[in-house]
Design a protein around this motif. Structure first.
Motif, short mmCIF file in Angstrom:
data_model
loop_
_atom_site.label_atom_id
_atom_site.label_comp_id
_atom_site.label_asym_id
_atom_site.label_seq_id
_atom_site.Cartn_x
_atom_site.Cartn_y
_atom_site.Cartn_z
N GLN A 34 -35.06 -31.44 -54.66
CA GLN A 34 -34.29 -31.71 -53.88
C GLN A 34 -33.28 -30.82 -53.42
O GLN A 34 -32.45 -30.82 -52.00
N SER A 93 -27.47 -33.31 -50.74
CA SER A 93 -27.22 -34.98 -51.70
C SER A 93 -27.21 -35.14 -52.67
O SER A 93 -27.60 -34.51 -53.57
N ASP A 147 -32.50 -42.02 -55.69
CA ASP A 147 -32.46 -43.27 -54.86
C ASP A 147 -33.07 -43.95 -54.95
O ASP A 147 -34.84 -44.07 -55.90
N THR A 165 -34.64 -37.67 -53.43
CA THR A 165 -34.95 -39.29 -52.70
C THR A 165 -36.35 -38.89 -52.79
O THR A 165 -37.29 -37.84 -53.11
N GLY A 198 -36.81 -43.21 -54.02
CA GLY A 198 -36.58 -41.92 -54.51
C GLY A 198 -37.90 -42.79 -55.72
O GLY A 198 -39.18 -41.96 -56.31
#
Length: 358
Positions: free
Chosen positions: A299, A306, A258, A310, A261
């Motif tokens: 992750q 998720s 993301d 992240t 991240g």
């Protein structure tokens, strides 16, 4: 849900005084390999074709001192309980290696994934230096990169395999690296595909313990539970991808950072020293790929629900990534020592110095 990686580290540290980083590397390798099974697949953004989570992890240490074999064997016990079908034989010919992946794909469509796991990879690495095994090395590198289709003729036998994913985990004696590898392995792309994890022991147990079967069983269940949740997450993300296909032109869900991240990823890489030595630069040439794979695995371990990688996951991956970054060049220097006319006495002196400093 508990984090499989942290649970594994904590449990295994109770029974051996091996360096903690060895347990981390083994646990990451197990989850990374499991995620190359087609039903649990995790395809990563940032490459063409998309990357997978397969790792080559070499646990490097001084013979009889580092507990590298113990750590690898612990991981193998968990793997044998969770996914024994993922194992590959650690000996054989290029033909046998290729056929193993063909058989896996025939057994389950799209499932051409396997891991070569051995407490001592020395004999296998040494065999790759033989003339008749040269094609094996090229095939291994190709299978690390996961080509969409791989076709080849070996000994007049034709074979085709789709998306072959090759994982590797094993212990390697530091003293033997000069005879197990050649300079072209380090400079030609073979060793830079590997996470070379070297460490020395920092503590000593009066008596090592035996891991209870219940511990192995609990860790294997935790691994499988993590994969099942991730599979649901990926399937849901794939449905959204399909719905947006007309707008985006993308038809395949790819796991990616993301925004935060990605920024953290850049910060981790920026914190590393710049390469001056050309050989070291070659060895670290796949740093971006290693960090992406490690962050993706972290992750899924911390939050398999998720759909993005992240900042927290990147930070969790940073210690192992940094350890590889800092220690792999020293291991390479040791491997080159023989060609630089070092004597056995020189190498022994360096080993003593490492133990004193450690």
């Amino acid at each position: 849900m508990s984090n499989f990686l942290r649970s594994y580290e904590k449990e295994m540290a109770k029974y051996t005084d091996a360096p903690a980083v060895f347990h981390t590397a083994v646990a990451v390798s197990l989850l990374g390999a499991a995620l190359t099974r087609y039903r649990y697949r995790c395809l990563l953004s940032g490459g063409t074709p998309p990357r997978w989570t397969n790792l080559w992890t070499f646990i490097v240490g001084d013979s009889a001192e580092s507990r590298k074999s113990t750590c690898v064997n612990m991981g193998i016990e968990v793997l044998n309980r969770a996914m024994p079908e993922l194992r590959l034989p650690d000996d054989g010919s290029p033909e046998g290696f290729a056929k193993a992946f063909v058989k896996k794909e025939q057994a389950e469509e799209g499932d051409a994934a396997g891991i070569l796991a051995a407490d001592e990879l020395g004999l296998f690495l040494m065999s790759l230096q033989k003339d008749y095994m040269r094609s094996m090395k090229g095939m291994m590198m190709a299978f690390y990169d996961v080509p969409p289709t791989y076709t080849r003729e070996l000994s007049k036998e034709h074979f085709t395999v789709h998306n072959p994913r090759f994982n590797m985990l094993g212990g390697v004696a530091l003293e033997l690296l000069p005879v197990l590898t050649a300079s072209e392995d380090w400079l030609g792309g073979f060793m830079n595909r590997a996470l070379i994890i070297y460490a020395s022991r920092e503590r000593t147990l009066e008596r090592a313990g035996t891991v209870p079967d219940a511990t192995y069983a609990a860790l294997s269940r935790q691994l499988m539970d993590t994969l099942k949740v991730w599979r649901h997450t990926r399937n849901q993300a794939q449905k959204l991808t399909n719905e947006r296909k007309k707008q985006t032109g993308v038809n395949k869900f790819l796991f990616d950072y993301d925004e935060e991240g990605l920024l953290e990823c850049r910060a981790v890489k920026k914190a590393q020293s710049k390469d001056i030595d050309g050989n070291v630069k070659l060895l670290r040439g796949r740093a971006d790929v290693h960090l992406l794979k490690l962050a993706a695995i972290e992750q899924i371990a911390m939050d398999p629900e998720s759909p993005r990688i992240t900042k927290k996951a990147v930070r969790a991956a940073a210690p192992l990534f940094t350890h590889w970054w800092e220690h792999a060049p020293m291991v390479m220097e040791m491997a080159f020592a023989r060609s630089n006319a070092d004597t056995e006495g020189d190498r022994l002196a360096r080993r003593i110095l490492r133990l004193v400093r450690g």
